[in-house]
Design a protein around this motif. Sequence first.
Motif, PDB file in Angstrom:
ATOM      1  N   PHE A  26      86.313  45.513  51.436  1.00 28.28           N
ATOM      2  CA  PHE A  26      86.491  45.063  52.810  1.00 28.28           C
ATOM      3  C   PHE A  26      86.839  43.591  52.818  1.00 28.28           C
ATOM      4  O   PHE A  26      86.424  42.840  51.943  1.00 28.28           O
ATOM      5  CB  PHE A  26      85.200  45.225  53.615  1.00 28.28           C
ATOM      6  N   GLU A  30      86.046  42.145  58.548  1.00 27.64           N
ATOM      7  CA  GLU A  30      85.663  43.489  58.975  1.00 27.64           C
ATOM      8  C   GLU A  30      84.151  43.662  59.120  1.00 27.64           C
ATOM      9  O   GLU A  30      83.687  44.661  59.647  1.00 27.64           O
ATOM     10  CB  GLU A  30      86.183  44.530  57.976  1.00 27.64           C
ATOM     11  N   VAL A  54      79.735  47.456  58.014  1.00 28.62           N
ATOM     12  CA  VAL A  54      81.142  47.545  58.373  1.00 28.62           C
ATOM     13  C   VAL A  54      81.344  48.906  59.030  1.00 28.62           C
ATOM     14  O   VAL A  54      80.882  49.918  58.501  1.00 28.62           O
ATOM     15  CB  VAL A  54      82.048  47.435  57.125  1.00 28.62           C
ATOM     16  N   THR A  55      81.999  48.931  60.185  1.00 26.78           N
ATOM     17  CA  THR A  55      82.318  50.197  60.833  1.00 26.78           C
ATOM     18  C   THR A  55      83.826  50.398  60.768  1.00 26.78           C
ATOM     19  O   THR A  55      84.587  49.585  61.292  1.00 26.78           O
ATOM     20  CB  THR A  55      81.832  50.230  62.297  1.00 26.78           C
ATOM     21  N   LEU A  56      84.224  51.463  60.074  1.00 31.68           N
ATOM     22  CA  LEU A  56      85.642  51.780  59.919  1.00 31.68           C
ATOM     23  C   LEU A  56      86.035  52.865  60.912  1.00 31.68           C
ATOM     24  O   LEU A  56      85.289  53.827  61.101  1.00 31.68           O
ATOM     25  CB  LEU A  56      85.919  52.280  58.500  1.00 31.68           C
ATOM     26  N   ASP A  60      91.170  55.192  59.537  1.00 29.30           N
ATOM     27  CA  ASP A  60      91.321  54.228  58.443  1.00 29.30           C
ATOM     28  C   ASP A  60      91.467  54.995  57.125  1.00 29.30           C
ATOM     29  O   ASP A  60      90.770  55.984  56.898  1.00 29.30           O
ATOM     30  CB  ASP A  60      90.098  53.307  58.398  1.00 29.30           C
ATOM     31  N   ARG A  62      90.450  54.347  54.221  1.00 24.57           N
ATOM     32  CA  ARG A  62      89.214  54.381  53.434  1.00 24.57           C
ATOM     33  C   ARG A  62      88.256  55.444  53.979  1.00 24.57           C
ATOM     34  O   ARG A  62      87.596  56.146  53.212  1.00 24.57           O
ATOM     35  CB  ARG A  62      88.555  53.000  53.434  1.00 24.57           C
ATOM     36  N   THR A  63      88.206  55.576  55.299  1.00 23.07           N
ATOM     37  CA  THR A  63      87.367  56.615  55.926  1.00 23.07           C
ATOM     38  C   THR A  63      87.859  57.995  55.509  1.00 23.07           C
ATOM     39  O   THR A  63      87.066  58.861  55.143  1.00 23.07           O
ATOM     40  CB  THR A  63      87.409  56.481  57.466  1.00 23.07           C
ATOM     41  N   THR A  82      83.096  43.065  49.171  1.00 21.13           N
ATOM     42  CA  THR A  82      84.017  42.277  49.983  1.00 21.13           C
ATOM     43  C   THR A  82      84.898  41.435  49.070  1.00 21.13           C
ATOM     44  O   THR A  82      84.466  40.995  48.002  1.00 21.13           O
ATOM     45  CB  THR A  82      83.262  41.347  50.957  1.00 21.13           C
ATOM     46  N   SER A 125      84.114  57.759  63.235  1.00 17.56           N
ATOM     47  CA  SER A 125      84.044  56.472  62.549  1.00 17.56           C
ATOM     48  C   SER A 125      82.982  56.522  61.451  1.00 17.56           C
ATOM     49  O   SER A 125      82.140  57.409  61.427  1.00 17.56           O
ATOM     50  CB  SER A 125      83.689  55.389  63.560  1.00 17.56           C
ATOM     51  N   CYS A 127      80.140  54.096  59.383  1.00 16.42           N
ATOM     52  CA  CYS A 127      79.388  52.852  59.250  1.00 16.42           C
ATOM     53  C   CYS A 127      78.896  52.761  57.811  1.00 16.42           C
ATOM     54  O   CYS A 127      78.257  53.683  57.309  1.00 16.42           O
ATOM     55  CB  CYS A 127      78.210  52.832  60.221  1.00 16.42           C
TER      56      CYS A 127
END
Length: 130
Positions: A26, A30, A54-56, A60, A62-63, A82, A125, A127
């Motif tokens: 990240f 973010e 981090v909430t994606l 996204d 990555r999600t 990060t 989403s 988290c």
Amino acid sequence: PLAFCHTRQLSRFHRASSLHLNRILFDTSEIDKSDTSVSGRQESGADEAPMATVTLPKDDYRTIHIAKILGLHNGDSLRAGTVINPSDEEDEFAGLLTDDATITWLPEGKIKKAEPTKNGDPPGSLCISI
């Protein structure tokens, strides 16, 4: 005649060892900035609380990877960190790395279960607590 001798090196993996190939990265921008600072958590000795979250969004990449490829469920661990950008070298969250980030799915829309759908799509989403 000269015989061509070639020694082939093979990577050897032990069946009992696990390979940790995925680390979700990240940018510090973010991170949910409403979280308590890293230095404040270290001073208070709050080991249970995440350093950052981090909430994606659902769409996204990555999600989607975490849902479709890794198939992780609520409470599962993930390697995360990060990146360090020259512009945010002074940011206290830059360069964080962990092998024990925890995920929490946040279902959206008609989906009520907090787990990847049958076809592997994310339920909403994601988290990630670092």
